[in-house]
Design a protein around this motif. Sequence first.
Motif, PDB file in Angstrom:
ATOM      1  N   ILE A  16       0.839  -1.203   0.000  1.00 28.53           N
ATOM      2  CA  ILE A  16       0.000   0.000   0.000  1.00 28.53           C
ATOM      3  C   ILE A  16       0.870   1.247   0.000  1.00 28.53           C
ATOM      4  N   SER A  17       1.858   1.283   0.871  1.00 27.00           N
ATOM      5  CA  SER A  17       2.710   2.455   1.020  1.00 27.00           C
ATOM      6  C   SER A  17       3.537   2.711  -0.242  1.00 27.00           C
ATOM      7  N   SER A  18       4.114   1.665  -0.797  1.00 30.81           N
ATOM      8  CA  SER A  18       4.962   1.825  -1.980  1.00 30.81           C
ATOM      9  C   SER A  18       4.159   2.237  -3.201  1.00 30.81           C
ATOM     10  N   SER A  19       2.951   1.712  -3.331  1.00 28.88           N
ATOM     11  CA  SER A  19       2.122   2.052  -4.489  1.00 28.88           C
ATOM     12  C   SER A  19       1.727   3.521  -4.500  1.00 28.88           C
ATOM     13  N   HIS A  20       1.775   4.176  -3.313  1.00 28.66           N
ATOM     14  CA  HIS A  20       1.441   5.597  -3.208  1.00 28.66           C
ATOM     15  C   HIS A  20       2.698   6.471  -3.064  1.00 28.66           C
ATOM     16  N   ASN A  21       3.871   5.841  -3.218  1.00 27.66           N
ATOM     17  CA  ASN A  21       5.147   6.571  -3.143  1.00 27.66           C
ATOM     18  C   ASN A  21       5.259   7.412  -1.871  1.00 27.66           C
ATOM     19  N   GLU A  22       4.959   6.791  -0.745  1.00 28.35           N
ATOM     20  CA  GLU A  22       4.939   7.519   0.521  1.00 28.35           C
ATOM     21  C   GLU A  22       6.346   7.706   1.085  1.00 28.35           C
ATOM     22  N   TYR A  29       5.574   4.620  10.230  1.00 32.51           N
ATOM     23  CA  TYR A  29       4.363   4.845  11.027  1.00 32.51           C
ATOM     24  C   TYR A  29       3.359   3.725  10.780  1.00 32.51           C
ATOM     25  N   ARG A  30       3.184   3.356   9.525  1.00 30.61           N
ATOM     26  CA  ARG A  30       2.252   2.264   9.182  1.00 30.61           C
ATOM     27  C   ARG A  30       2.696   0.950   9.823  1.00 30.61           C
ATOM     28  N   GLN A  31       3.967   0.617   9.681  1.00 29.01           N
ATOM     29  CA  GLN A  31       4.463  -0.661  10.197  1.00 29.01           C
ATOM     30  C   GLN A  31       4.375  -0.721  11.718  1.00 29.01           C
ATOM     31  N   ASN A  32       4.667   0.384  12.393  1.00 29.64           N
ATOM     32  CA  ASN A  32       4.540   0.428  13.856  1.00 29.64           C
ATOM     33  C   ASN A  32       3.089   0.217  14.275  1.00 29.64           C
ATOM     34  N   SER A  33       2.165   0.828  13.531  1.00 31.80           N
ATOM     35  CA  SER A  33       0.743   0.685  13.837  1.00 31.80           C
ATOM     36  C   SER A  33       0.271  -0.743  13.606  1.00 31.80           C
ATOM     37  N   ALA A  66      -4.361  -2.272  -2.118  1.00 31.34           N
ATOM     38  CA  ALA A  66      -3.796  -0.933  -2.263  1.00 31.34           C
ATOM     39  C   ALA A  66      -4.688  -0.046  -3.113  1.00 31.34           C
ATOM     40  N   SER A  67      -5.466  -0.658  -4.021  1.00 33.08           N
ATOM     41  CA  SER A  67      -6.351   0.111  -4.896  1.00 33.08           C
ATOM     42  C   SER A  67      -7.620  -0.677  -5.175  1.00 33.08           C
ATOM     43  N   THR A  68      -8.646   0.020  -5.651  1.00 28.09           N
ATOM     44  CA  THR A  68      -9.938  -0.601  -5.945  1.00 28.09           C
ATOM     45  C   THR A  68     -10.414  -0.175  -7.326  1.00 28.09           C
ATOM     46  N   ALA A  69     -11.526  -0.753  -7.764  1.00 29.09           N
ATOM     47  CA  ALA A  69     -12.114  -0.392  -9.052  1.00 29.09           C
ATOM     48  C   ALA A  69     -12.602   1.053  -9.032  1.00 29.09           C
ATOM     49  N   LYS A  70     -12.570   1.715 -10.208  1.00 34.44           N
ATOM     50  CA  LYS A  70     -12.967   3.117 -10.311  1.00 34.44           C
ATOM     51  C   LYS A  70     -14.411   3.295 -10.793  1.00 34.44           C
ATOM     52  N   THR A  71     -15.051   2.204 -11.176  1.00 36.76           N
ATOM     53  CA  THR A  71     -16.392   2.284 -11.758  1.00 36.76           C
ATOM     54  C   THR A  71     -17.387   2.915 -10.790  1.00 36.76           C
ATOM     55  N   VAL A  72     -18.161   3.875 -11.301  1.00 34.09           N
ATOM     56  CA  VAL A  72     -19.180   4.533 -10.481  1.00 34.09           C
ATOM     57  C   VAL A  72     -20.462   3.708 -10.516  1.00 34.09           C
ATOM     58  N   PRO A  73     -20.968   3.237  -9.371  1.00 31.26           N
ATOM     59  CA  PRO A  73     -22.218   2.468  -9.353  1.00 31.26           C
ATOM     60  C   PRO A  73     -23.368   3.259  -9.961  1.00 31.26           C
ATOM     61  N   ALA A 147      -3.176   0.637   7.630  1.00 32.07           N
ATOM     62  CA  ALA A 147      -3.582   0.111   6.321  1.00 32.07           C
ATOM     63  C   ALA A 147      -4.494   1.020   5.507  1.00 32.07           C
ATOM     64  N   PHE A 148      -4.583   2.314   5.836  1.00 36.36           N
ATOM     65  CA  PHE A 148      -5.516   3.147   5.069  1.00 36.36           C
ATOM     66  C   PHE A 148      -5.126   3.176   3.588  1.00 36.36           C
ATOM     67  N   ASN A 149      -6.133   3.002   2.733  1.00 33.59           N
ATOM     68  CA  ASN A 149      -5.920   3.028   1.285  1.00 33.59           C
ATOM     69  C   ASN A 149      -6.716   4.152   0.622  1.00 33.59           C
ATOM     70  N   SER A 150      -7.276   5.039   1.466  1.00 35.62           N
ATOM     71  CA  SER A 150      -8.110   6.122   0.959  1.00 35.62           C
ATOM     72  C   SER A 150      -8.142   7.232   2.002  1.00 35.62           C
ATOM     73  N   GLY A 151      -8.775   8.346   1.646  1.00 30.91           N
ATOM     74  CA  GLY A 151      -8.944   9.410   2.621  1.00 30.91           C
ATOM     75  C   GLY A 151      -9.026  10.779   1.982  1.00 30.91           C
ATOM     76  N   ILE A 152      -9.481  11.749   2.789  1.00 25.28           N
ATOM     77  CA  ILE A 152      -9.593  13.124   2.320  1.00 25.28           C
ATOM     78  C   ILE A 152      -8.862  14.058   3.291  1.00 25.28           C
TER      79      ILE A 152
END
Length: 259
Positions: A16-22, A29-33, A66-73, A147-152
């Motif tokens: 997840i972290s690498s796919s977002h180039n964090e 922080y992620r691994q400690n959590s 790390a990612s999900t489908a983009k299709t809008v229901p 493990a967050f894979n989204s957010g605002i």
Amino acid sequence: MSQTLSKINSRDIEEISSSHNEPIWLKQYRQNSLSIYDALPIETSPLYNKYTDAKRMDPQQVYFSASTAKTVPTFLQKRLYELEKETCIIQIGSNTHKIHLPEELKSKGLVITSIDDAIKNNPELVKKALESSNSKEDKFTALNNAAFNSGIFIHIPRNLVLEKPIHILSCLSDDGISTIARNIIFADESSKATIVQELYSSKSEKQQAYLELLNTNIAQNAQLDFTTLQMMDQTTVNFSTRRTDLARDSKVNWYSGLF
């Protein structure tokens, strides 16, 4: 690659972290959590279990990636049309579908963006919010931090008073992958805003989850009204952990409607 919650491990967090180039500090922080998540038991507080059953979520059914489908229901099309000209951020699964920020508000310093872009453009504020969240408080806080894979991310600048609400619309993707959202809101001194959050999910044969960790930081003399309208399918589980830091003479109101 997707993984069930029952088998989530350090390799999944690294993906997840690498796919977002964090940055390195966030990877650590992620691994400690995750280490804290593995060590903590499921919620046992009688105060918590009086209102909900944390065991309703089946870790063997709930898949993360790390990612999900983009299709809008399809059922969302009408609502998206209604929000077309409103100040809003719309997320489908882990993807940011749309951000509409009027130029007038943008020029006044209002920031509405995905958590990924905020990590790049507002790293100090994101880091401040993450550090204020103690993963040792409970298992779901630790999971979200790992493990967050989204957010605002929303930043309301000093003295800005918004006449109309900011809309946050989040819908689980229809590929069966769950969402772990890390949402952060900063309201600077003497600002005032209303945020309306809408949560949706499609009908599904297997269990999906929307797990949210929301941090709000309300500066001196600021006010934030936050309304959540949850309209998810019965197969969906939703756990939301919310923390607010309030300065002198600041105010926050939370409202929830579950449908």
